[in-house]
Write a protein that holds these residues in place. Structure first.
Motif, PDB file in Angstrom:
ATOM      1  N   ASN A  41      58.990 -17.217 -37.027  1.00 21.11           N
ATOM      2  CA  ASN A  41      60.437 -17.280 -36.830  1.00 21.11           C
ATOM      3  C   ASN A  41      61.186 -16.822 -38.074  1.00 21.11           C
ATOM      4  O   ASN A  41      62.170 -16.089 -37.992  1.00 21.11           O
ATOM      5  CB  ASN A  41      60.867 -18.695 -36.442  1.00 21.11           C
ATOM      6  CG  ASN A  41      60.474 -19.058 -35.044  1.00 21.11           C
ATOM      7  OD1 ASN A  41      60.261 -18.199 -34.198  1.00 21.11           O
ATOM      8  ND2 ASN A  41      60.358 -20.344 -34.789  1.00 21.11           N
ATOM      9  N   TRP A  42      60.724 -17.260 -39.252  1.00 22.74           N
ATOM     10  CA  TRP A  42      61.359 -16.855 -40.496  1.00 22.74           C
ATOM     11  C   TRP A  42      61.251 -15.349 -40.692  1.00 22.74           C
ATOM     12  O   TRP A  42      62.215 -14.689 -41.075  1.00 22.74           O
ATOM     13  CB  TRP A  42      60.722 -17.595 -41.667  1.00 22.74           C
ATOM     14  CG  TRP A  42      61.378 -17.299 -42.969  1.00 22.74           C
ATOM     15  CD1 TRP A  42      62.496 -17.886 -43.472  1.00 22.74           C
ATOM     16  CD2 TRP A  42      60.968 -16.328 -43.928  1.00 22.74           C
ATOM     17  NE1 TRP A  42      62.797 -17.343 -44.694  1.00 22.74           N
ATOM     18  CE2 TRP A  42      61.884 -16.380 -44.995  1.00 22.74           C
ATOM     19  CE3 TRP A  42      59.920 -15.423 -43.984  1.00 22.74           C
ATOM     20  CZ2 TRP A  42      61.771 -15.565 -46.109  1.00 22.74           C
ATOM     21  CZ3 TRP A  42      59.808 -14.599 -45.097  1.00 22.74           C
ATOM     22  CH2 TRP A  42      60.719 -14.680 -46.135  1.00 22.74           C
ATOM     23  N   LYS A  45      63.653 -13.400 -38.611  1.00 23.82           N
ATOM     24  CA  LYS A  45      65.026 -13.460 -39.109  1.00 23.82           C
ATOM     25  C   LYS A  45      65.228 -12.557 -40.327  1.00 23.82           C
ATOM     26  O   LYS A  45      66.331 -12.092 -40.587  1.00 23.82           O
ATOM     27  CB  LYS A  45      65.393 -14.888 -39.489  1.00 23.82           C
ATOM     28  CG  LYS A  45      65.533 -15.805 -38.303  1.00 23.82           C
ATOM     29  CD  LYS A  45      65.839 -17.212 -38.738  1.00 23.82           C
ATOM     30  CE  LYS A  45      65.877 -18.140 -37.538  1.00 23.82           C
ATOM     31  NZ  LYS A  45      66.067 -19.538 -37.940  1.00 23.82           N
ATOM     32  N   LYS A  63      67.845  -6.771 -39.887  1.00 24.22           N
ATOM     33  CA  LYS A  63      67.899  -8.189 -40.223  1.00 24.22           C
ATOM     34  C   LYS A  63      68.356  -8.342 -41.664  1.00 24.22           C
ATOM     35  O   LYS A  63      68.964  -7.438 -42.236  1.00 24.22           O
ATOM     36  CB  LYS A  63      66.521  -8.835 -40.009  1.00 24.22           C
ATOM     37  CG  LYS A  63      65.970  -8.673 -38.615  1.00 24.22           C
ATOM     38  CD  LYS A  63      66.767  -9.474 -37.613  1.00 24.22           C
ATOM     39  CE  LYS A  63      66.164  -9.273 -36.236  1.00 24.22           C
ATOM     40  NZ  LYS A  63      66.402 -10.309 -35.332  1.00 24.22           N
TER      41      LYS A  63
END
Length: 75
Positions: A41-42, A45, A63
């Motif tokens: 998830n990091w 992002k 991003k």
């Protein structure tokens, strides 16, 4: 740092595959899967890994990392 963490994520994935095959490591496997999901998830992002050509910028939004590098370059 982003490239280093993707290497860690790959290593963790390989380790979790080995642990999954053994009994008695259920809690370690669950914790590892949670860490894997958090890292993924990091990473999603921070950087766009789907783009493969220059015109993919139109299809996939940038991003944090490319925008940060752009700001550093402009200053």
């Amino acid at each position: 740092m982003v490239n280093q963490l993707i290497d860690y994520q790959t290593q963790l994935k390989a380790l979790l595959t080995k642990i999954k095959e053994k009994e008695g490591f259920k809690s370690l496997n669950e914790t590892g899967n949670a860490l894997q999901k958090s890292l993924q998830n990091w990473d999603e992002k921070m950087i766009q890994r789907k783009s493969t050509a220059y015109d993919d910028v139109e299809n996939f939004l940038n991003k944090f990392t490319p925008n940060h590098l752009y700001l550093i370059n402009q200053t």
